[in-house]
Design a protein around this motif. Sequence first.
Motif, PDB file in Angstrom:
ATOM      1  N   SER A 294       0.833  -1.202   0.000  1.00 53.41           N
ATOM      2  CA  SER A 294       0.000   0.000   0.000  1.00 53.41           C
ATOM      3  C   SER A 294       0.875   1.263   0.000  1.00 53.41           C
ATOM      4  O   SER A 294       0.606   2.213  -0.743  1.00 53.41           O
ATOM      5  N   THR A 295       1.922   1.269   0.827  1.00 54.96           N
ATOM      6  CA  THR A 295       2.810   2.437   0.902  1.00 54.96           C
ATOM      7  C   THR A 295       3.560   2.649  -0.413  1.00 54.96           C
ATOM      8  O   THR A 295       3.693   3.777  -0.898  1.00 54.96           O
ATOM      9  N   CYS A 296       4.053   1.543  -0.981  1.00 53.79           N
ATOM     10  CA  CYS A 296       4.792   1.658  -2.253  1.00 53.79           C
ATOM     11  C   CYS A 296       3.898   2.171  -3.371  1.00 53.79           C
ATOM     12  O   CYS A 296       4.331   2.969  -4.208  1.00 53.79           O
ATOM     13  N   GLU A 297       2.651   1.736  -3.378  1.00 56.10           N
ATOM     14  CA  GLU A 297       1.722   2.219  -4.409  1.00 56.10           C
ATOM     15  C   GLU A 297       1.372   3.685  -4.178  1.00 56.10           C
ATOM     16  O   GLU A 297       1.273   4.474  -5.118  1.00 56.10           O
ATOM     17  N   LYS A 298       1.218   4.049  -2.895  1.00 51.04           N
ATOM     18  CA  LYS A 298       0.882   5.433  -2.565  1.00 51.04           C
ATOM     19  C   LYS A 298       1.971   6.385  -3.025  1.00 51.04           C
ATOM     20  O   LYS A 298       1.695   7.461  -3.571  1.00 51.04           O
ATOM     21  N   TYR A 299       3.230   5.999  -2.794  1.00 53.92           N
ATOM     22  CA  TYR A 299       4.358   6.877  -3.131  1.00 53.92           C
ATOM     23  C   TYR A 299       5.009   6.501  -4.462  1.00 53.92           C
ATOM     24  O   TYR A 299       6.038   7.066  -4.830  1.00 53.92           O
ATOM     25  N   ASP A 300       4.390   5.521  -5.147  1.00 51.03           N
ATOM     26  CA  ASP A 300       4.890   5.081  -6.460  1.00 51.03           C
ATOM     27  C   ASP A 300       6.323   4.555  -6.388  1.00 51.03           C
ATOM     28  O   ASP A 300       7.145   4.836  -7.258  1.00 51.03           O
ATOM     29  N   PHE A 301       6.634   3.767  -5.341  1.00 51.29           N
ATOM     30  CA  PHE A 301       7.940   3.105  -5.250  1.00 51.29           C
ATOM     31  C   PHE A 301       7.877   1.801  -6.044  1.00 51.29           C
ATOM     32  O   PHE A 301       7.995   0.712  -5.491  1.00 51.29           O
ATOM     33  N   TYR A 302       7.703   1.928  -7.361  1.00 54.95           N
ATOM     34  CA  TYR A 302       7.491   0.733  -8.176  1.00 54.95           C
ATOM     35  C   TYR A 302       8.711  -0.173  -8.184  1.00 54.95           C
ATOM     36  O   TYR A 302       8.606  -1.384  -8.329  1.00 54.95           O
ATOM     37  N   TRP A 303       9.899   0.401  -8.027  1.00 52.86           N
ATOM     38  CA  TRP A 303      11.116  -0.412  -8.016  1.00 52.86           C
ATOM     39  C   TRP A 303      11.183  -1.299  -6.769  1.00 52.86           C
ATOM     40  O   TRP A 303      11.797  -2.354  -6.788  1.00 52.86           O
ATOM     41  N   LEU A 304      10.554  -0.852  -5.690  1.00 53.23           N
ATOM     42  CA  LEU A 304      10.512  -1.669  -4.479  1.00 53.23           C
ATOM     43  C   LEU A 304       9.443  -2.748  -4.572  1.00 53.23           C
ATOM     44  O   LEU A 304       9.594  -3.836  -4.000  1.00 53.23           O
ATOM     45  N   LEU A 305       8.366  -2.461  -5.290  1.00 52.32           N
ATOM     46  CA  LEU A 305       7.315  -3.472  -5.451  1.00 52.32           C
ATOM     47  C   LEU A 305       7.866  -4.734  -6.109  1.00 52.32           C
ATOM     48  O   LEU A 305       7.453  -5.843  -5.794  1.00 52.32           O
ATOM     49  N   ASP A 306       8.825  -4.529  -7.036  1.00 54.53           N
ATOM     50  CA  ASP A 306       9.439  -5.688  -7.678  1.00 54.53           C
ATOM     51  C   ASP A 306      10.150  -6.570  -6.663  1.00 54.53           C
ATOM     52  O   ASP A 306      10.246  -7.788  -6.834  1.00 54.53           O
ATOM     53  N   SER A 307      10.674  -5.972  -5.573  1.00 56.84           N
ATOM     54  CA  SER A 307      11.393  -6.751  -4.560  1.00 56.84           C
ATOM     55  C   SER A 307      10.471  -7.665  -3.766  1.00 56.84           C
ATOM     56  O   SER A 307      10.925  -8.613  -3.131  1.00 56.84           O
ATOM     57  N   LEU A 308       9.179  -7.358  -3.773  1.00 57.92           N
ATOM     58  CA  LEU A 308       8.223  -8.206  -3.056  1.00 57.92           C
ATOM     59  C   LEU A 308       7.915  -9.481  -3.821  1.00 57.92           C
ATOM     60  O   LEU A 308       7.352 -10.421  -3.278  1.00 57.92           O
ATOM     61  N   LYS A 309       8.286  -9.481  -5.113  1.00 63.06           N
ATOM     62  CA  LYS A 309       8.033 -10.678  -5.927  1.00 63.06           C
ATOM     63  C   LYS A 309       9.093 -11.729  -5.647  1.00 63.06           C
ATOM     64  O   LYS A 309      10.260 -11.422  -5.445  1.00 63.06           O
ATOM     65  N   PRO A 310       8.708 -13.003  -5.671  1.00 58.19           N
ATOM     66  CA  PRO A 310       9.648 -14.062  -5.292  1.00 58.19           C
ATOM     67  C   PRO A 310      10.812 -14.238  -6.243  1.00 58.19           C
ATOM     68  O   PRO A 310      11.905 -14.567  -5.828  1.00 58.19           O
ATOM     69  N   LYS A 311      10.616 -13.995  -7.546  1.00 60.67           N
ATOM     70  CA  LYS A 311      11.685 -14.255  -8.510  1.00 60.67           C
ATOM     71  C   LYS A 311      12.416 -12.973  -8.851  1.00 60.67           C
ATOM     72  O   LYS A 311      11.836 -11.916  -8.971  1.00 60.67           O
ATOM     73  N   LYS A 312      13.699 -13.143  -9.027  1.00 60.23           N
ATOM     74  CA  LYS A 312      14.561 -12.022  -9.377  1.00 60.23           C
ATOM     75  C   LYS A 312      14.794 -12.034 -10.879  1.00 60.23           C
ATOM     76  O   LYS A 312      15.307 -13.016 -11.414  1.00 60.23           O
ATOM     77  N   ALA A 313      14.400 -10.967 -11.545  1.00 61.97           N
ATOM     78  CA  ALA A 313      14.521 -10.930 -12.997  1.00 61.97           C
ATOM     79  C   ALA A 313      15.959 -10.683 -13.416  1.00 61.97           C
ATOM     80  O   ALA A 313      16.720 -10.025 -12.729  1.00 61.97           O
ATOM     81  N   SER A 314      16.330 -11.237 -14.568  1.00 63.62           N
ATOM     82  CA  SER A 314      17.656 -10.980 -15.127  1.00 63.62           C
ATOM     83  C   SER A 314      17.674  -9.580 -15.719  1.00 63.62           C
ATOM     84  O   SER A 314      16.643  -8.917 -15.853  1.00 63.62           O
ATOM     85  N   LYS A 315      18.869  -9.132 -16.085  1.00 66.16           N
ATOM     86  CA  LYS A 315      18.995  -7.791 -16.635  1.00 66.16           C
ATOM     87  C   LYS A 315      18.176  -7.647 -17.912  1.00 66.16           C
ATOM     88  O   LYS A 315      17.454  -6.667 -18.110  1.00 66.16           O
ATOM     89  N   ASP A 316      18.251  -8.648 -18.820  1.00 65.22           N
ATOM     90  CA  ASP A 316      17.500  -8.574 -20.070  1.00 65.22           C
ATOM     91  C   ASP A 316      16.006  -8.576 -19.801  1.00 65.22           C
ATOM     92  O   ASP A 316      15.232  -7.867 -20.438  1.00 65.22           O
ATOM     93  N   ALA A 317      15.599  -9.400 -18.826  1.00 67.51           N
ATOM     94  CA  ALA A 317      14.185  -9.467 -18.499  1.00 67.51           C
ATOM     95  C   ALA A 317      13.702  -8.133 -17.957  1.00 67.51           C
ATOM     96  O   ALA A 317      12.594  -7.682 -18.245  1.00 67.51           O
ATOM     97  N   LYS A 318      14.557  -7.484 -17.164  1.00 64.93           N
ATOM     98  CA  LYS A 318      14.188  -6.190 -16.597  1.00 64.93           C
ATOM     99  C   LYS A 318      13.933  -5.178 -17.700  1.00 64.93           C
ATOM    100  O   LYS A 318      13.012  -4.378 -17.620  1.00 64.93           O
ATOM    101  N   GLU A 319      14.789  -5.208 -18.730  1.00 66.10           N
ATOM    102  CA  GLU A 319      14.610  -4.285 -19.832  1.00 66.10           C
ATOM    103  C   GLU A 319      13.256  -4.533 -20.514  1.00 66.10           C
ATOM    104  O   GLU A 319      12.551  -3.619 -20.886  1.00 66.10           O
ATOM    105  N   GLN A 320      12.900  -5.841 -20.676  1.00 62.76           N
ATOM    106  CA  GLN A 320      11.646  -6.196 -21.319  1.00 62.76           C
ATOM    107  C   GLN A 320      10.449  -5.855 -20.431  1.00 62.76           C
ATOM    108  O   GLN A 320       9.352  -5.640 -20.909  1.00 62.76           O
ATOM    109  N   MET A 321      10.706  -5.822 -19.097  1.00 58.20           N
ATOM    110  CA  MET A 321       9.622  -5.568 -18.166  1.00 58.20           C
ATOM    111  C   MET A 321       9.163  -4.118 -18.189  1.00 58.20           C
ATOM    112  O   MET A 321       8.116  -3.795 -17.645  1.00 58.20           O
ATOM    113  N   LYS A 322       9.937  -3.226 -18.785  1.00 59.20           N
ATOM    114  CA  LYS A 322       9.490  -1.842 -18.852  1.00 59.20           C
ATOM    115  C   LYS A 322       8.157  -1.804 -19.602  1.00 59.20           C
ATOM    116  O   LYS A 322       8.076  -2.227 -20.756  1.00 59.20           O
TER     117      LYS A 322
END
Length: 937
Positions: free
Chosen positions: A664-692
């Motif tokens: 809720s706090t991350c969405e309120k302040y738009d900390f979208y980069w932190l929301l990714d940390s709540l996900k169980p899997k860690k994306a690779s660098k290439d995947a991160k680029e595609q995730m934009k």
Amino acid sequence: MNIEENKLQMPNYSPSLKRKRLFNELDQYETVSLLLVTGDSGYGKTMLISSYIREKNIPAVWYQLGSSDRYAHIFLSYVKTGIYRQLGIDHSPQIIEAEDADAELANVISLLADRNQPLLLVFDDYQLVDPSPEIEPIINGLINSSPAVTVIIISRGLPRLPITKLKVERKYKELTTADLAFSLDETCQFFNEMNQMNLEDQEVQFIFERTEGWIASYQLILGVIAKMNGKERLLLWSTFPYVQDIYDYLSVEVLQAQPEEIKDFLYKTSILSELDPVVIDEFLGIDHSEKILNRLLTQHLFVYRDQQGIIRYHRLFRQYLYQNYKGNIKNDYMKEHLRLAGIYEKRYQLINAFAHYTIGKDYLMAARIMGLIRDLYNPVESMLFLDGWLEEISAGDSFAINTLFLIRCVPLATLKELTTLFEENISLLKKKKNELWLCNLEHRLATIYLMRGDIVQAKQLFSDSLKGSEQFHDHPMSALNLILMAEIYRYLGNYEKAIELVRKAVFISDKYRIRHTQIHALDTLATIYLDKEKVDKAAPYIELALNLAKEHDKSTLIFVYTTMGRLYSVKNDSAKAIEWGEKAVSLAESYNNDFDNGWSKHELGKTYFKSQKYEKAKRCFDQAFHAFSLFTHYQCMVGISMYQIYSVIGDGAHAEKVYKEIKSTCEKYDFYWLLDSLKPKKASKDAKEQMKPLSIQTLGSFKVTYKNKPIIIKRQSSLRLLQYFITHRNKKIEKDMIIDTVFPDGSLHNIENHFNVSLSVLRKTLEPDLKSGVHSRFIKRFGNQYLFDTTDIDLDVETFLNLTKEDSDCDIKKLEKGITLFQGDFFEEYPYEAMLENERERIRHLFVKTSQMLAQHYFQQNNYQKCFLHFERILDKDPYQEGIYFDYLEMLLKKNLVTKANKVANDMKQFFADEMGISVNDQIQHIFSKFSVQIHG
């Protein structure tokens, strides 16, 4: 003994600035018997009086005094000669006998008593005769001789004359250093009107504030900048007041004339911004500093009382003394600051104590004092006071050296109030176009934003501050801006950009031997590599940072200890990791500020967590979470760690509760980069680029996709608005400027509505899931400004520019990758859109330049196929490049590829003849003849 004629000649300073303000004051001379003009050396005392007399054409006797004039008979000889000449009385100029002095004085006074027309008697450099008891009776006699006579005394110090009666009778007037100093308007007139320098307003303001209107420095500055251009002047301002001519003047005209005791006093007290005699007595181990200060005040030796009655040195003089003193005693100057800090602490002058402890780098003591300040003083006022106080005390050192420590000491409750005040001041400086002070203020506010978690605003402000600090050659500030920008890119997961920025900071810090930023940069670089689990790359950087921190800046040890703990944690050496982490916590607790406590305990908690010491980890996380109560971004980072530990130990209820709160706090302040940390899997660098989520192609065909689905922008005005935003991406733009460019026609009301509707449609088109424009990830609003943030956008033009920028390290792979993105001109489907032209031309130029660079590279590598391919690509995209044709022909002919050269030459001749009506036959023939080859066709 004969009269020296030059002593009775009034000096001529033409041309000089007519000082209307002071001339109005001098116009009162007829009502006074004594006019006293006193001030420090170089404040234009003589110039003012002589130019006034010439301007007003007033009868005057001018007497330039010397030390030999302290005898009554000599003094009277010159006074008599001057008066007789002025009154037209025949007189043989010669020195009278000593025994005739009284009689001659009586004659002169009698002569003046009959005077009914104004007459000025000017005595210049009176301080040279003031100690003589023989002179006072003569001056008193002249003062009281006639209402028509005004005696003007020009002196560096107050003369020993009985002036109380004259003051009571209102027959006395005095002009002091404060009166003589140039005002801001006079500063502008001197440089821009009188000397046609065309300085910018901020330069005039800078000179005025740094010199405090000291006239001699203006003439010296003028001599230095007379032949400089704007960029060269900026370099001078960045090192001001280290102008050799100014320092030479202060040394020769002021310091050398003082006895050794006074010189020693001046040097040693230059580290005080306030000259309190009680403090000085204890500091120097003497009991007569008040007498010395009074002497300095009466002699006008660049010492003054401010509006609060506090005695201070003039800024330039103090900086001169301080820098020389530092140079003489080397690193011992910090010990002197610490001795002063102790004296101020005993006297309960806590602000001064904190400042001197900080300059002396005893950060533990400084932090302890700050705790007392927080309890006793109004926090906002004390922080604003310290914001300038440290810089004042350190006399010219960059504030960047201590800015992070100061911000870390700020009481949390004051951050919002400070933010508002800084924002107002920044807005004011922008209106005044005062960039010299703007970058410092932007850096302070950016640091507060960063600690509060306003990453986007912090990044923009650090970027703005970096431009200013680079412009004005503030290397410590530039390095610190780069480091903190790198920190932001690290948070956003853009490690390549973070490393690029921090390496620049390391280079600046090494080149200019800035230890503070060097430590911070090395620590940040090590942290980035540890994020990527590259221990071998991280280890040497953090080891070097540790050694430098121990020697040069102990305030950074908390962060260095923490990073050392992370290093051993990544190496799976839990014992060492915990040892370093606990050292960091212990040091943070001694500093007793919330940010340091939160930072160190969070990192130690992660070490305990990895070592499966879950209870200790939870305790650290709880303490860190509480310490970061107003540092929302960092508190969310701790919350993610808490969620992870609850998940691992199987406490689903707590895990779910923390997850919801953090999400809720991350969405309120738009900390979208932190929301990714709540996900169980860690994306690779290439995947991160595609995730934009948003992808925009502007080079060649224009395409927009959101989450891999094509987007059509149907509203033409919204499309133009997007084109403008992309052209001016990552910059705050005033709303009025956007409207003037994108919506130039129509009434004000209609345009405003048109803009709002177009913006709303654009936001909803680019972010279909967006509920409110306030939370837009791409189009941010800051008051009356808008910013198109590309952090989370795959934008081909930005990638192209990053890969091919002119300060690139010539990484061939990067350049090749960048060139492939150039599928055509910037928004080539909109060739007549004027607002796109400059960016289109810039990108096309960079494409040509980069392709040419690659062609040269492959030619040198004997890879001619790739070399010629790049020439063909240039001419295919931009066939108007005459120079490229000639370079291409030369390379073909060098390799004896005559047939291919002839084809290229014929294509060029035909294109230029058909398209432009220009013949290039002679130039082509010249190139072929250089290689003794015949051209065909």
